[in-house]
Structure formats: C-alpha cells, structure tokens
Motif scaffolding. Structure first.
Motif, mmCIF file in Angstrom:
data_model
loop_
_atom_site.group_PDB
_atom_site.id
_atom_site.type_symbol
_atom_site.label_atom_id
_atom_site.label_comp_id
_atom_site.label_asym_id
_atom_site.label_seq_id
_atom_site.Cartn_x
_atom_site.Cartn_y
_atom_site.Cartn_z
ATOM 1 N N LEU A 70 0.878 -1.150 -0.091
ATOM 2 C CA LEU A 70 0.033 -0.010 -0.063
ATOM 3 C C LEU A 70 0.800 1.179 -0.047
ATOM 4 N N ASP A 71 0.366 2.361 -0.767
ATOM 5 C CA ASP A 71 0.911 3.552 -0.618
ATOM 6 C C ASP A 71 0.232 4.235 0.442
ATOM 7 N N VAL A 72 0.753 5.333 0.933
ATOM 8 C CA VAL A 72 0.205 5.968 2.210
ATOM 9 C C VAL A 72 -0.561 7.102 2.029
ATOM 10 N N ASP A 73 0.088 8.178 1.378
ATOM 11 C CA ASP A 73 -0.669 9.484 1.047
ATOM 12 C C ASP A 73 -1.686 9.205 -0.066
ATOM 13 N N GLY A 74 -2.959 9.620 -0.004
ATOM 14 C CA GLY A 74 -3.856 9.155 -0.854
ATOM 15 C C GLY A 74 -4.381 7.739 -0.868
ATOM 16 N N VAL A 75 -4.008 6.900 0.018
ATOM 17 C CA VAL A 75 -4.614 5.772 0.117
ATOM 18 C C VAL A 75 -4.907 5.287 1.716
ATOM 19 N N THR A 92 -4.474 7.964 3.729
ATOM 20 C CA THR A 92 -4.919 9.399 4.345
ATOM 21 C C THR A 92 -5.617 9.840 2.816
ATOM 22 N N ASP A 93 -6.132 10.936 3.090
ATOM 23 C CA ASP A 93 -7.120 11.588 1.917
ATOM 24 C C ASP A 93 -6.111 12.759 0.971
ATOM 25 N N GLY A 94 -4.915 12.506 1.215
ATOM 26 C CA GLY A 94 -3.775 13.300 0.386
ATOM 27 C C GLY A 94 -3.405 14.557 1.009
ATOM 28 N N THR A 95 -4.089 15.203 1.998
ATOM 29 C CA THR A 95 -3.863 16.302 2.510
ATOM 30 C C THR A 95 -2.942 16.343 3.771
ATOM 31 N N ASP A 102 -8.103 6.389 8.833
ATOM 32 C CA ASP A 102 -9.545 5.931 9.241
ATOM 33 C C ASP A 102 -9.163 4.588 10.090
ATOM 34 N N MET A 103 -9.762 4.482 11.090
ATOM 35 C CA MET A 103 -9.571 3.369 12.096
ATOM 36 C C MET A 103 -10.006 2.077 11.302
ATOM 37 N N ARG A 104 -10.884 2.287 10.483
ATOM 38 C CA ARG A 104 -11.385 0.971 9.613
ATOM 39 C C ARG A 104 -10.480 0.307 8.894
ATOM 40 N N ASP A 105 -9.559 0.999 8.310
ATOM 41 C CA ASP A 105 -8.655 0.798 7.494
ATOM 42 C C ASP A 105 -7.532 -0.344 8.224
ATOM 43 N N GLY A 106 -7.359 0.136 9.492
ATOM 44 C CA GLY A 106 -6.516 -0.587 10.209
ATOM 45 C C GLY A 106 -6.990 -2.001 10.781
ATOM 46 N N MET A 107 -8.231 -1.982 11.158
ATOM 47 C CA MET A 107 -9.172 -3.274 10.977
ATOM 48 C C MET A 107 -9.004 -4.301 10.099
ATOM 49 N N ALA A 162 -11.032 7.229 3.769
ATOM 50 C CA ALA A 162 -12.535 7.007 4.343
ATOM 51 C C ALA A 162 -12.830 5.779 4.026
ATOM 52 N N GLY A 163 -12.083 4.558 4.444
ATOM 53 C CA GLY A 163 -12.489 3.038 4.285
ATOM 54 C C GLY A 163 -12.243 2.574 2.910
#
Length: 384
Positions: A235-240, A242-245, A259-264, A367-368
């Motif tokens: 996985l990339d980080v910024d834009g994946v 996070t929302d890229g901001t 997003d905590m749901r991504d960690g789960m 955002a998921g």
C-alpha cells in the motif's frame, strides 16, 4: 568472469528537457533499464553522468544493493558532440579495465528487459567477441533515387512470407575486454545479434515519441499480468491511508488523518496469512509511527523507484508479481498498478491510475478504501 553494465547519462537534452530523469509511467526514464540491469546476470552496474543530483539519487534509492554504482563523468565526455565511445573508453580507463565483459545499456531504451541483457551476455560464451540487440522489421526500404533496397515491388511479398531486415535498436551492446581494447569500439570483429520486440525500435526524441512509448510500456506490463492467490498486499500512504491532504502548524509540523476501519481491515488480512507492506515516496516520521502502531513490519519510506524495489521484494519473498495486490493513487504508483496480480485504486485516485487499475474502489482514500480493498482480497482468496 566479471561482467559490468554501463549506463551513460547526460544533463542536457535538446529534444525533451531532463529526459533521463523525467517520469515514464511514474518512474524516472533511466530506471527502466537500470532496474532490469540490477536483476540481470551483470555483476556491477555503473551510472556514468555529469549530474550530481542524479548521483545522489542513485546512492539513496539503491542503498539495498551493492551492485549499483554512480560515477561523475568529465565535462568533455558529456558534450553534444562527444561520442558514446569517448565516454566508454574514458570510463574504462578510470576502472583500469577491471572487468572481463562490458555491457553498454541505453537509458532511452525502456523496453529493455533482463532477458535481453542476459541473452547478449550469453553470446560471448558462444565464440563471439561482441553482441548487440536488433529488431526484425518488415518495412519495405527504398533509396532516395527511387530504387528498392530489400524487395521487388513488382512481386510484393505478404508480410508472413517476408523475412524483412534486422535493424539495430541501440538498446544493449556487450563486448569482451580484449575486443574493446583492440577496437576501441562497442563492437568487436565477431558479432552476434539478439532480437528484441519490434516496439523497442521506437526512439524517444519528441513529445509524441514519449506518449507512444509510455502507452506501449503500460500495455506491455498489463499484458504480462497474471493472477494467483494474493499472499502480499502493498500500500501507498498519502492518498491511500490518508485523503492526501496535510495540515501544517505554525511550527512547521504537520498532521495526517487515518481511518481506524482501515487498520481493522489490515488486521483481518494478517489473520488470513496475507502479509501487509507499505511503500511510500515520503520519508515521514509520522507515517513510521502510525505503521508501527498498526504493527506493519515491512515499511519502505522515501522510495522513488517503487517498481524496482517491488521486484527485489518478490525475489526476497520467493513469490511473483501475480501474488501481490497493490493499492495506489498517483502516477508514482503507476508501473506497479499496471504490473501486479491485482491493482486497486481509491475512488478519488488520479484519473490515470483509475484508468489502469483492475479495481476502482467505491470508497475514497482515508475514508474506508483500505477496508474495502481488504474485503475484496479476502473474498478473492476464497477461490484458492
């Protein structure tokens, strides 16, 4: 037998400014041939350039392999009028000809693959003193005086019946040390030819050439894709994640939202023996801390040539690209997006990535999107 690769690069480029460093499918152009050279049978690969920034880039980017070296070339060898042979001989003198086989690789030939390099190297074990890559073209050739060169126009052959002609594509040249010293040329006296695909005949001299080559490279990568059980997700980080901001404070520090749901989702993937890796061009302590919190062990920060590093990972892990799912959002992810078994993009990824990804997720980054990608991987792996 010591086999070295040699990639000459110059700062200047009249047709396309900064051509060698410009991103081709999201990677600096010269890294296409450098990456293949790293995984070929060459023992060492030298970048020979008058660009100190490029030398610094190479030393930082390819720290993980002792095979790649960068050397500053003289101004005299980097002029518009200096020949490649001039640079080859200057470089060889600097090394005191400390090699047995010399391999010239052209950065402007991004279609070159490790098998092409190895095939040229192997020719030197078959009694030849040098080898070069060619393309079998089926074009009908003419002289300026209106006479045909390679066919009879009154008996025009069908393509399938026409042998065509071999044309030098300028991609790979190999030569023994003895032949190089005697001839002072990239080719010796007993020369072998190695055929490459017809696409490799394209030269990058104009913006139109660039667009055509980039499109062909993306199609080649996608054509070679295979899908197998997904064992690793990268996985990339910024834009994946996070929302890229990025939010900056007056002290200059910044924050990113995760997003905590991504960690789960990633935690569930690991329970199903899918290894999670992170690969980002940013070198951020904040990202490192978040990935540590998520217990992701394989985190690669500050990576500019993501595809070459991905190739190292699959070799180290004993897997293939078909075992990898990749989630990315921007142009620096593009080669990986076009190459892995399954590529996924958040719904708010850049258009070029969404056009080439296998799956465009319904969720946005931060955002998921990762949670949705995780669910796809789990469902997909059930068939295995």
């Amino acid at each position: 037998m010591k086999k070295i690769g040699f990639i000459p690069l110059r700062k200047g480029s009249k047709g396309i400014p900064n051509k060698n460093k410009r991103k081709m499918v999201g990677r600096p152009l010269f890294t296409w041939v450098l990456g293949e050279a790293i995984f070929s049978n060459l023992d060492e690969v030298y970048i020979y350039t008058d660009d100190q920034d490029l030398i610094d880039f190479v030393k930082k980017e390819y720290y993980w392999t002792p095979k790649v070296k960068a050397i500053l070339r003289s101004e005299a060898s980097a002029t518009d009028t200096a020949s490649t042979e001039f640079a080859i001989l200057e470089f060889s003198d600097k090394l005191n000809y400390n090699f047995d086989v010399f391999c010239l690789l052209q950065a402007t030939s991004p279609f070159t693959q490790r098998d092409n390099i190895n095939d040229c190297l192997n020719k030197l074990t078959e009694g030849y003193d040098s080898a070069l890559t060619v393309v079998n073209t089926h074009r009908f050739l003419w002289n300026e005086n209106g006479t045909p060169i390679n066919y009879n126009p009154k008996s025009r052959p069908r393509r399938q019946d026409f042998e065509g002609m071999l044309v030098e594509n300028g991609a790979v040249y190999t030569i023994t040390k003895e032949a190089l010293k005697n001839n002072k040329n990239r080719l010796g006296d007993k020369i072998a030819v190695v055929k490459m695909a017809e696409d490799s005949l394209l030269e990058i001299d104009t913006e139109s050439d660039w667009i055509a080559v980039e499109s062909l490279l993306m199609e080649r990568q996608k054509r070679e894709k295979k899908s197998d059980r997904i064992t690793h997700v990268v996985l990339d980080v910024d834009g994946v994640f996070t929302d890229g901001t990025i939010t900056y404070t007056k002290e200059g520090e910044h924050t990113k939202n995760f997003d905590m749901r991504d960690g789960m989702g990633l935690e569930i993937l690991r329970q199903f023996n899918v290894q999670v890796m992170v690969m980002t061009s940013e070198d951020s302590a904040l990202v490192a801390k978040r990935m540590n919190k998520l217990k992701i062990e394989h985190v690669f920060l500050g990576v500019k040539d993501k595809f070459t590093l991905l190739n190292k990972i699959i070799i180290d892990q004993g897997i293939t690209l078909s075992n990898i799912a990749y989630v990315g959002d921007d142009v620096n992810d593009l080669t990986n997006i076009c190459s892995v078994g399954w590529s996924l993009a958040p719904n708010n990824a850049t258009d070029i990535v969404k056009q080439n990804a296998d799956i465009v997720l319904s969720k946005n980054s931060g955002a998921g999107a990762i949670r949705e990608a995780s669910q796809f991987i789990m469902n997909y792996n059930k068939r295995f």
